[in-house]
Scaffold this active site. Structure first.
Site, PDB file in Angstrom:
ATOM      1  CB  CYS A 113      53.727  26.206  -9.390  1.00 31.38           C
ATOM      2  SG  CYS A 113      52.947  24.592  -9.380  1.00 31.38           S
ATOM      3  CG  HIS A 251      55.890  26.406 -13.042  1.00 33.52           C
ATOM      4  ND1 HIS A 251      56.541  25.524 -12.214  1.00 33.52           N
ATOM      5  CD2 HIS A 251      54.603  25.988 -13.106  1.00 33.52           C
ATOM      6  CE1 HIS A 251      55.686  24.610 -11.787  1.00 33.52           C
ATOM      7  NE2 HIS A 251      54.495  24.872 -12.317  1.00 33.52           N
ATOM      8  CG  ASN A 281      54.365  21.194 -12.139  1.00 34.49           C
ATOM      9  OD1 ASN A 281      55.128  21.739 -11.351  1.00 34.49           O
ATOM     10  ND2 ASN A 281      53.145  21.645 -12.395  1.00 34.49           N
TER      11      ASN A 281
HETATM   12  O1  UT7 Z   1      51.809  23.987 -12.152  1.00 39.45           O
HETATM   13  C1  UT7 Z   1      50.591  24.582 -11.931  1.00 39.45           C
HETATM   14  C2  UT7 Z   1      49.874  24.905 -13.124  1.00 39.45           C
HETATM   15  N1  UT7 Z   1      49.429  23.733 -13.794  1.00 39.45           N
HETATM   16  C3  UT7 Z   1      49.296  23.749 -15.093  1.00 39.45           C
HETATM   17  O2  UT7 Z   1      49.624  24.738 -15.678  1.00 39.45           O
HETATM   18  C4  UT7 Z   1      48.685  22.573 -15.771  1.00 39.45           C
HETATM   19  C5  UT7 Z   1      47.762  23.061 -16.830  1.00 39.45           C
HETATM   20  N2  UT7 Z   1      47.047  22.054 -17.578  1.00 39.45           N
HETATM   21  C6  UT7 Z   1      47.622  21.170 -18.437  1.00 39.45           C
HETATM   22  O3  UT7 Z   1      48.838  21.100 -18.512  1.00 39.45           O
HETATM   23  C7  UT7 Z   1      46.733  20.361 -19.344  1.00 39.45           C
HETATM   24  O4  UT7 Z   1      45.414  20.851 -19.265  1.00 39.45           O
HETATM   25  C8  UT7 Z   1      46.711  18.836 -19.029  1.00 39.45           C
HETATM   26  C9  UT7 Z   1      48.053  18.234 -19.422  1.00 39.45           C
HETATM   27  C10 UT7 Z   1      46.468  18.636 -17.547  1.00 39.45           C
HETATM   28  C11 UT7 Z   1      45.638  18.148 -19.827  1.00 39.45           C
HETATM   29  O5  UT7 Z   1      45.821  18.378 -21.219  1.00 39.45           O
HETATM   30  P1  UT7 Z   1      44.595  18.835 -22.129  1.00 39.45           P
HETATM   31  O6  UT7 Z   1      45.093  18.911 -23.505  1.00 39.45           O
HETATM   32  O7  UT7 Z   1      44.026  20.074 -21.505  1.00 39.45           O
HETATM   33  O8  UT7 Z   1      43.639  17.584 -22.015  1.00 39.45           O
HETATM   34  P2  UT7 Z   1      42.133  17.516 -21.467  1.00 39.45           P
HETATM   35  O9  UT7 Z   1      42.113  17.693 -19.981  1.00 39.45           O
HETATM   36  O10 UT7 Z   1      41.286  18.414 -22.302  1.00 39.45           O
HETATM   37  O11 UT7 Z   1      41.775  16.022 -21.802  1.00 39.45           O
HETATM   38  C12 UT7 Z   1      41.696  15.541 -23.148  1.00 39.45           C
HETATM   39  C13 UT7 Z   1      41.348  14.068 -23.130  1.00 39.45           C
HETATM   40  C14 UT7 Z   1      40.167  13.723 -22.240  1.00 39.45           C
HETATM   41  O12 UT7 Z   1      39.458  12.686 -22.857  1.00 39.45           O
HETATM   42  P3  UT7 Z   1      38.128  13.010 -23.711  1.00 39.45           P
HETATM   43  O13 UT7 Z   1      37.179  13.674 -22.753  1.00 39.45           O
HETATM   44  O14 UT7 Z   1      38.567  13.911 -24.817  1.00 39.45           O
HETATM   45  O15 UT7 Z   1      37.698  11.654 -24.158  1.00 39.45           O
HETATM   46  C15 UT7 Z   1      40.803  13.198 -20.985  1.00 39.45           C
HETATM   47  O16 UT7 Z   1      39.987  12.303 -20.285  1.00 39.45           O
HETATM   48  O17 UT7 Z   1      42.464  13.327 -22.606  1.00 39.45           O
HETATM   49  C16 UT7 Z   1      42.002  12.493 -21.539  1.00 39.45           C
HETATM   50  N3  UT7 Z   1      43.099  12.352 -20.585  1.00 39.45           N
HETATM   51  C17 UT7 Z   1      44.046  11.412 -20.690  1.00 39.45           C
HETATM   52  N4  UT7 Z   1      44.237  10.431 -21.590  1.00 39.45           N
HETATM   53  C18 UT7 Z   1      45.340   9.645 -21.428  1.00 39.45           C
HETATM   54  C19 UT7 Z   1      43.352  13.118 -19.487  1.00 39.45           C
HETATM   55  N5  UT7 Z   1      44.463  12.680 -18.881  1.00 39.45           N
HETATM   56  C20 UT7 Z   1      44.922  11.627 -19.612  1.00 39.45           C
HETATM   57  C21 UT7 Z   1      46.033  10.764 -19.485  1.00 39.45           C
HETATM   58  N6  UT7 Z   1      46.192   9.793 -20.405  1.00 39.45           N
HETATM   59  N7  UT7 Z   1      46.939  10.889 -18.488  1.00 39.45           N
END
Ligand code: UT7
Length: 324
Positions: A113, A251, A281
């Site tokens: 990125c 970004h 992204n």
């Molecule tokens: O470009 C390069 C750099 N990349 C980034 O900077 C990305 C950085 N990360 C992020 O943007 C975020 O961490 C995400 C958007 C990827 C995830 O958001 P989060 O608030 O960190 O969610 P999480 O991974 O902690 O997941 C929370 C919950 C989980 O369920 P439980 O364990 O709480 O029951 C996941 O399984 O959300 C669930 N989950 C989803 N639910 C519905 C994960 N993906 C999804 C989804 N739809 N697509």
């Protein structure tokens, strides 16, 4: 003093739109989850365009905006981690597509990125040193080819697209003021893709280790900290204050990361350009794609200070400051 002035911007996104509601049919997710956690509502998917096609179309628009011919270009640097082929470089394909003169230099930079800002840093140094007079700097990625469309944790985040700028060697105060590029390879497992891209999106891979992998949660925390520090580095290097910044083009990974960065700087919302709602992204494409939109919307005026900041796989991060 010779500086690299940005004399034109361009961008390109493929026509196919994939909305959050479309994704609800593939994986267990919802428009509500995706938009509140990321800010993304839809993204574009390249079906007929290769990365070099997208890069060339963005570059063509940038050349048109600059009012110069491809024959004037003596350097092409493309930031990408999704090249058409292992070799030749995407930059060589772009050279061929555009009819840039034989003998110009063309190469790719791999920094995920941060690819566009890495490419800008390199091209700026060629231009400032007098080696190149006019350079094309492009960011392009087609992550739809790397994504596991059954993995809801990653497939909702990315889209395909490209952006480009033309740099010109000019005397004066306008142009690239600073670029800072960084990496930390010990965190490579935060975000990676093991094998080369297959030719088309939605294609089933033979082994699951061929898909992009991301530790989203940890990446998020590091991104917030690192992007804030990268901006501070740019401000200090140029002896400027946040209030001197006319526009921040970050970004476009996650609106929550962008908001945290903005709040740390104390910038009002209108000084930060975002378009991830419509494109997701796009990796190396994201900053020049957002910049081109901002320029075309008249959000950047002559002599404005524009800041850029990126973060991505590697891990890599970078910043740049430009006097427009
Ligand atoms: O470009 C390069 C750099 N990349 C980034 O900077 C990305 C950085 N990360 C992020 O943007 C975020 O961490 C995400 C958007 C990827 C995830 O958001 P989060 O608030 O960190 O969610 P999480 O991974 O902690 O997941 C929370 C919950 C989980 O369920 P439980 O364990 O709480 O029951 C996941 O399984 O959300 C669930 N989950 C989803 N639910 C519905 C994960 N993906 C999804 C989804 N739809 N697509």
């Amino acid at each position: 003093m010779i500086r690299s002035r940005v004399i034109g911007t361009g961008s390109y996104v493929p026509k196919k739109v994939l909305t959050n509601h479309d994704l609800e049919r593939f994986v267990e997710t919802s428009d509500e989850w995706i938009s509140t956690r990321t800010g993304i509502r839809e993204r574009r998917i390249a079906v007929d365009d290769t990365p070099s096609d997208m890069a060339a179309k963005a570059a063509k628009a940038a050349l048109k905006a600059a009012g110069i011919s491809p024959k004037d270009i003596d350097l092409i640097v493309v930031g990408t981690v999704t090249p058409d082929m292992t070799f030749p470089s995407t930059a060589c394909f772009v050279q061929g597509h555009l009819g840039v003169k034989s003998g110009a230099a063309a190469f790719d930079v791999s920094a995920a990125c941060s690819g566009f800002l890495y490419a800008l840093d390199i091209a700026d140094k060629y231009v400032k040193s007098g080696v190149a007079q006019k350079a094309l700097v492009i960011g392009v990625d087609q992550f739809s080819r790397l994504i596991d469309w059954k993995d809801r944790a990653t497939c909702v985040l990315f889209g395909d697209g490209a952006g480009a700028v033309v740099l010109s060697a000019e005397k004066g105060q306008r142009g690239v003021l600073s670029c800072h590029i960084h990496s930390d390879g010990k965190h490579w497992e935060m975000l990676y893709s093991e094998s080369p891209c297959p030719p088309s999106p939605f294609e089933e891979r033979k082994a699951t280790n061929q898909y992009l992998k991301m530790n989203g949660n940890e990446t998020f925390k590091i991104a917030v900290r690192t992007m804030g520090n990268a901006i501070t580095e740019a401000l200090e290097a140029n002896n400027i204050k946040p209030e001197d910044v006319a526009l921040l083009v970050p970004h476009q990974a996650n609106l929550r990361i962008i908001d945290a960065t903005r709040q740390r700087l104390g910038l009002p919302e209108e000084k930060v350009y975002t378009n991830l709602e419509r494109f997701g992204n796009t990796s190396a494409g994201s900053i020049p794609l957002a910049l081109d939109e901002a320029v075309r919307l008249g959000k950047v005026k002559e002599n404005d200070i524009v800041l850029f900041v990126s973060f991505g796989g590697g891990l890599t991060w970078a910043s740049a400051a430009v006097r427009w």
